[in-house]
Design a protein around this motif. Structure first.
Motif, PDB file in Angstrom:
ATOM      1  N   ILE A  49     -56.404  -7.131 -44.458  1.00 31.18           N
ATOM      2  CA  ILE A  49     -56.748  -6.322 -45.627  1.00 31.18           C
ATOM      3  C   ILE A  49     -56.273  -7.075 -46.856  1.00 31.18           C
ATOM      4  O   ILE A  49     -55.073  -7.352 -47.009  1.00 31.18           O
ATOM      5  N   TYR A  50     -57.193  -7.412 -47.742  1.00 27.37           N
ATOM      6  CA  TYR A  50     -56.858  -8.029 -49.021  1.00 27.37           C
ATOM      7  C   TYR A  50     -56.744  -6.897 -50.045  1.00 27.37           C
ATOM      8  O   TYR A  50     -57.739  -6.257 -50.396  1.00 27.37           O
ATOM      9  N   ARG A  51     -55.511  -6.633 -50.493  1.00 27.14           N
ATOM     10  CA  ARG A  51     -55.264  -5.511 -51.397  1.00 27.14           C
ATOM     11  C   ARG A  51     -55.046  -6.029 -52.812  1.00 27.14           C
ATOM     12  O   ARG A  51     -54.094  -6.755 -53.090  1.00 27.14           O
ATOM     13  N   LEU A  52     -55.987  -5.682 -53.694  1.00 28.63           N
ATOM     14  CA  LEU A  52     -55.857  -6.052 -55.094  1.00 28.63           C
ATOM     15  C   LEU A  52     -54.751  -5.233 -55.755  1.00 28.63           C
ATOM     16  O   LEU A  52     -54.416  -4.142 -55.294  1.00 28.63           O
ATOM     17  N   ASP A  53     -54.191  -5.762 -56.812  1.00 30.34           N
ATOM     18  CA  ASP A  53     -53.124  -5.116 -57.600  1.00 30.34           C
ATOM     19  C   ASP A  53     -51.759  -5.159 -56.944  1.00 30.34           C
ATOM     20  O   ASP A  53     -50.847  -4.455 -57.350  1.00 30.34           O
ATOM     21  N   GLY A  54     -51.599  -5.980 -55.913  1.00 32.80           N
ATOM     22  CA  GLY A  54     -50.276  -6.365 -55.491  1.00 32.80           C
ATOM     23  C   GLY A  54     -49.542  -5.487 -54.505  1.00 32.80           C
ATOM     24  O   GLY A  54     -50.064  -4.500 -53.976  1.00 32.80           O
ATOM     25  N   ALA A  55     -48.282  -5.872 -54.276  1.00 35.89           N
ATOM     26  CA  ALA A  55     -47.459  -5.297 -53.218  1.00 35.89           C
ATOM     27  C   ALA A  55     -46.959  -3.898 -53.524  1.00 35.89           C
ATOM     28  O   ALA A  55     -46.361  -3.257 -52.662  1.00 35.89           O
ATOM     29  N   VAL A  56     -47.194  -3.400 -54.727  1.00 32.27           N
ATOM     30  CA  VAL A  56     -46.794  -2.034 -55.062  1.00 32.27           C
ATOM     31  C   VAL A  56     -47.416  -1.018 -54.107  1.00 32.27           C
ATOM     32  O   VAL A  56     -46.861   0.062 -53.879  1.00 32.27           O
ATOM     33  N   TYR A  57     -48.552  -1.354 -53.505  1.00 29.41           N
ATOM     34  CA  TYR A  57     -49.252  -0.412 -52.626  1.00 29.41           C
ATOM     35  C   TYR A  57     -48.851  -0.533 -51.159  1.00 29.41           C
ATOM     36  O   TYR A  57     -49.355   0.227 -50.322  1.00 29.41           O
ATOM     37  N   LEU A  58     -47.969  -1.442 -50.827  1.00 25.11           N
ATOM     38  CA  LEU A  58     -47.584  -1.597 -49.421  1.00 25.11           C
ATOM     39  C   LEU A  58     -46.940  -0.341 -48.826  1.00 25.11           C
ATOM     40  O   LEU A  58     -47.276   0.036 -47.697  1.00 25.11           O
ATOM     41  N   PRO A  59     -46.012   0.339 -49.512  1.00 27.11           N
ATOM     42  CA  PRO A  59     -45.392   1.513 -48.876  1.00 27.11           C
ATOM     43  C   PRO A  59     -46.392   2.591 -48.477  1.00 27.11           C
ATOM     44  O   PRO A  59     -46.333   3.109 -47.354  1.00 27.11           O
ATOM     45  N   PHE A  75     -57.702  -7.544 -66.232  1.00 21.06           N
ATOM     46  CA  PHE A  75     -59.049  -7.305 -66.769  1.00 21.06           C
ATOM     47  C   PHE A  75     -59.914  -8.555 -66.668  1.00 21.06           C
ATOM     48  O   PHE A  75     -61.085  -8.495 -66.313  1.00 21.06           O
ATOM     49  N   ARG A  76     -59.326  -9.693 -66.991  1.00 18.65           N
ATOM     50  CA  ARG A  76     -60.075 -10.953 -66.912  1.00 18.65           C
ATOM     51  C   ARG A  76     -60.614 -11.185 -65.507  1.00 18.65           C
ATOM     52  O   ARG A  76     -61.789 -11.519 -65.321  1.00 18.65           O
ATOM     53  N   ASP A  77     -59.773 -11.008 -64.509  1.00 23.59           N
ATOM     54  CA  ASP A  77     -60.130 -11.381 -63.150  1.00 23.59           C
ATOM     55  C   ASP A  77     -61.008 -10.353 -62.442  1.00 23.59           C
ATOM     56  O   ASP A  77     -61.893 -10.730 -61.660  1.00 23.59           O
ATOM     57  N   LEU A  78     -60.766  -9.069 -62.659  1.00 25.15           N
ATOM     58  CA  LEU A  78     -61.390  -8.055 -61.821  1.00 25.15           C
ATOM     59  C   LEU A  78     -62.719  -7.528 -62.358  1.00 25.15           C
ATOM     60  O   LEU A  78     -63.510  -6.968 -61.596  1.00 25.15           O
ATOM     61  N   PHE A  79     -62.984  -7.689 -63.644  1.00 28.16           N
ATOM     62  CA  PHE A  79     -64.272  -7.253 -64.191  1.00 28.16           C
ATOM     63  C   PHE A  79     -65.220  -8.447 -64.309  1.00 28.16           C
ATOM     64  O   PHE A  79     -64.896  -9.435 -64.968  1.00 28.16           O
ATOM     65  N   PRO A  80     -66.386  -8.358 -63.696  1.00 32.04           N
ATOM     66  CA  PRO A  80     -67.312  -9.501 -63.688  1.00 32.04           C
ATOM     67  C   PRO A  80     -67.911  -9.818 -65.055  1.00 32.04           C
ATOM     68  O   PRO A  80     -68.274 -10.963 -65.314  1.00 32.04           O
ATOM     69  N   THR A  81     -68.054  -8.809 -65.927  1.00 35.07           N
ATOM     70  CA  THR A  81     -68.661  -9.039 -67.243  1.00 35.07           C
ATOM     71  C   THR A  81     -67.680  -8.631 -68.334  1.00 35.07           C
ATOM     72  O   THR A  81     -66.831  -7.759 -68.143  1.00 35.07           O
ATOM     73  N   ALA A  82     -67.814  -9.248 -69.493  1.00 32.68           N
ATOM     74  CA  ALA A  82     -67.024  -8.830 -70.652  1.00 32.68           C
ATOM     75  C   ALA A  82     -67.526  -7.468 -71.126  1.00 32.68           C
ATOM     76  O   ALA A  82     -68.720  -7.179 -71.063  1.00 32.68           O
ATOM     77  N   ASN A  83     -66.613  -6.642 -71.585  1.00 36.97           N
ATOM     78  CA  ASN A  83     -66.976  -5.291 -71.991  1.00 36.97           C
ATOM     79  C   ASN A  83     -67.469  -5.247 -73.433  1.00 36.97           C
ATOM     80  O   ASN A  83     -66.832  -5.778 -74.329  1.00 36.97           O
ATOM     81  N   GLU A  84     -68.609  -4.570 -73.620  1.00 35.41           N
ATOM     82  CA  GLU A  84     -69.150  -4.346 -74.963  1.00 35.41           C
ATOM     83  C   GLU A  84     -69.121  -2.865 -75.331  1.00 35.41           C
ATOM     84  O   GLU A  84     -69.470  -2.496 -76.443  1.00 35.41           O
ATOM     85  N   ASP A  85     -68.729  -2.031 -74.392  1.00 35.06           N
ATOM     86  CA  ASP A  85     -68.715  -0.583 -74.599  1.00 35.06           C
ATOM     87  C   ASP A  85     -67.465  -0.210 -75.400  1.00 35.06           C
ATOM     88  O   ASP A  85     -66.347  -0.491 -74.975  1.00 35.06           O
ATOM     89  N   GLY A 111     -64.588  -6.976 -75.404  1.00 34.82           N
ATOM     90  CA  GLY A 111     -64.353  -8.404 -75.301  1.00 34.82           C
ATOM     91  C   GLY A 111     -63.523  -8.822 -74.106  1.00 34.82           C
ATOM     92  O   GLY A 111     -63.421 -10.016 -73.816  1.00 34.82           O
ATOM     93  N   TYR A 112     -62.933  -7.871 -73.422  1.00 35.44           N
ATOM     94  CA  TYR A 112     -62.128  -8.198 -72.246  1.00 35.44           C
ATOM     95  C   TYR A 112     -63.011  -8.291 -71.005  1.00 35.44           C
ATOM     96  O   TYR A 112     -64.063  -7.664 -70.913  1.00 35.44           O
ATOM     97  N   GLY A 113     -62.531  -9.055 -69.993  1.00 36.76           N
ATOM     98  CA  GLY A 113     -63.260  -9.186 -68.735  1.00 36.76           C
ATOM     99  C   GLY A 113     -64.120 -10.425 -68.706  1.00 36.76           C
ATOM    100  O   GLY A 113     -64.065 -11.287 -69.588  1.00 36.76           O
ATOM    101  N   GLY A 114     -64.920 -10.518 -67.657  1.00 34.95           N
ATOM    102  CA  GLY A 114     -65.857 -11.626 -67.549  1.00 34.95           C
ATOM    103  C   GLY A 114     -65.457 -12.723 -66.595  1.00 34.95           C
ATOM    104  O   GLY A 114     -66.217 -13.673 -66.393  1.00 34.95           O
ATOM    105  N   GLY A 115     -64.271 -12.601 -65.967  1.00 34.43           N
ATOM    106  CA  GLY A 115     -63.827 -13.663 -65.076  1.00 34.43           C
ATOM    107  C   GLY A 115     -64.020 -13.354 -63.602  1.00 34.43           C
ATOM    108  O   GLY A 115     -63.466 -14.066 -62.745  1.00 34.43           O
ATOM    109  N   GLY A 116     -64.793 -12.339 -63.292  1.00 34.80           N
ATOM    110  CA  GLY A 116     -64.948 -11.928 -61.894  1.00 34.80           C
ATOM    111  C   GLY A 116     -65.501 -13.022 -60.998  1.00 34.80           C
ATOM    112  O   GLY A 116     -65.055 -13.183 -59.851  1.00 34.80           O
ATOM    113  N   ALA A 117     -66.488 -13.771 -61.483  1.00 30.66           N
ATOM    114  CA  ALA A 117     -67.082 -14.830 -60.658  1.00 30.66           C
ATOM    115  C   ALA A 117     -66.055 -15.911 -60.337  1.00 30.66           C
ATOM    116  O   ALA A 117     -65.994 -16.418 -59.207  1.00 30.66           O
ATOM    117  N   ASN A 118     -65.241 -16.244 -61.333  1.00 32.02           N
ATOM    118  CA  ASN A 118     -64.204 -17.250 -61.119  1.00 32.02           C
ATOM    119  C   ASN A 118     -63.158 -16.747 -60.129  1.00 32.02           C
ATOM    120  O   ASN A 118     -62.695 -17.496 -59.252  1.00 32.02           O
TER     121      ASN A 118
END
Length: 392
Positions: free
Chosen positions: A68-78, A107-117, A123-130
């Motif tokens: 299981i690959y858990r995003l947002d880190g080890a805080v969710y292990l318990p 925000f950079r890593d997990l959202f595939p597109t930059a936000n315009e809403d 302006g945040y986001g857009g690094g999902g593909a990377n």
């Protein structure tokens, strides 16, 4: 009772420390935690993941595990451990390796597109593909080269993490077998994640995956985009897909993961014990079910004798005697040297009034048994009763 126990355990976890040091209690000491730090060429920065190994990892040297690959880190292990341990105690889930991916720029890593809403940070986001490239070309190869895993992979995350999980599915469907998206923030950039997911469903005729989605009491603009996505997914659901969608009225966005986690994993993993409500009546489906269990667990599992016999008992109680006898015969064919299958079919015949056939079967059970066998007294009691019935 299982659900109540798990719910109480989850509530207890919510009051625990959110740091990885919360794993220092006596129960958690049985888990081995590996902190992996490495320079990512794709992301051009140092990344850190916490790999949690199963309690028996060091002893079971031939065993491989799903991941299981858990995003947002080890805080969710318990909380994950609480739920998975409860399921594992019922053999309703396998032991797993958990790879908790720590954030640097979420925000950079997990959202595939930059936000315009203007509802969110413009302006945040857009690094999902990377970030997906990092997972595909660096993280997964590192995990699979270093640890004993097999090829059943799950990605799980909430909010932005849920968006990324769905994005990974649309871009590389073969990468993960299952996607768990807790309250995915599909409002991002005027609903771009929701639209992408529906478009993917429309273009996919077959999808042998598991998807879990959930939502709390999120207001607009989140809820309309989410509801539209769910409607589009339902209207275009590919063949082969197992998909569970839960809605939790009154549960805030930040608590949806806690509300959802039992359902997500209970529905994801196939129990090692096929239950009557899961059986469609086709004998061949028993083998197919255990093929799926084996595929998840990375080891060959067969239907236990008692599971097939319990299915037969279920049909006897339903007075569907033809199906019951078919199941008992299947049980005998798979386990011809065990006495219990013959006792099962003897019970079926007895309930049908076929006392001669029942006696022949219980005699076979006794022939294969000894007085030390747990069921021996049951067999002898049935044999005596059948003799009495035939002599009336």
């Amino acid at each position: 009772m299982l659900f109540k126990r798990i719910t109480l355990t989850i509530l207890a976890c919510l009051f625990a420390s959110s740091s990885i040091q919360a794993e220092s209690n006596e129960e958690a000491k049985n888990y081995e935690l590996k902190v992996e730090k490495f320079e990512s060429k794709v992301l051009k920065e140092e990344r850190e993941v916490v790999v949690q190994l199963p309690k028996g990892y060091a002893e079971n040297l031939d065993k491989k595990y799903p991941v299981i690959y858990r995003l947002d880190g080890a805080v969710y292990l318990p909380i994950m451990n609480a739920v998975l341990e409860s399921l594992q105690s019922e053999n309703a889930a396998p032991e797993v390796i958990i790879v908790a991916i720590e954030n640097t720029d979420r925000f950079r890593d997990l959202f595939p597109t930059a936000n315009e809403d203007p509802y969110g940070p413009v302006g945040y986001g857009g690094g999902g593909a990377n970030f997906l490239s990092f997972i595909t070309t660096e993280l997964i190869p590192m995990v699979e080269n270093k640890y004993r895993v097999h090829d059943f992979r799950v990605i799980a995350g909430g909010s932005a993490g849920g968006v990324f999980g769905l994005y990974a599915l649309t871009q590389n469907p073969e990468l993960f077998n299952a996607v768990i998206a807790y309250s995915p923030a599909v409002w991002w950039n005027y609903g771009a994640p929701a639209k992408r997911t529906v478009a993917f469903f429309k273009s996919s005729s077959q999808l042998e995956h598991y998807i879990y989605t959930s939502i709390g009491n999120e207001p607009a603009p989140m809820r309309p985009y989410y509801d539209d996505m769910i409607l589009g997914m339902r209207a275009n659901q590919p063949a082969g897909l197992r998909w569970v969608n839960d809605a939790y009225a009154g549960v805030r966005h930040n608590l949806v993961t806690a509300a959802s986690i039992f359902s997500a994993y209970h529905n994801l993993f196939f129990s090692a014990y096929l239950r009557p409500e899961q059986f469609d009546g086709d004998i061949q489906s028993i083998g197919k079910y255990y093929d799926r269990v084996s595929q998840q667990r990375g080891e060959k599992l067969e239907a236990p004798e008692w599971v097939i016999r319990e299915l037969g008992y279920h049909y006897v109680r339903s007075e569907n005697y033809d199906k019951a006898i078919e199941l008992f015969k299947h049980d005998i064919a798979k386990y011809p040297e065990m006495p219990d299958p013959y006792n099962g079919i003897a019970y079926g015949y007895e309930q049908m009034g076929e006392y001669k056939k029942a006696l022949e079967s219980i005699n076979k059970a006794l022939e294969l048994s000894t007085p030390q066998h747990d069921g021996y007294q049951v067999y002898t009691d049935r044999q005596k009763r059948l003799h009495d019935l035939l002599n009336e």
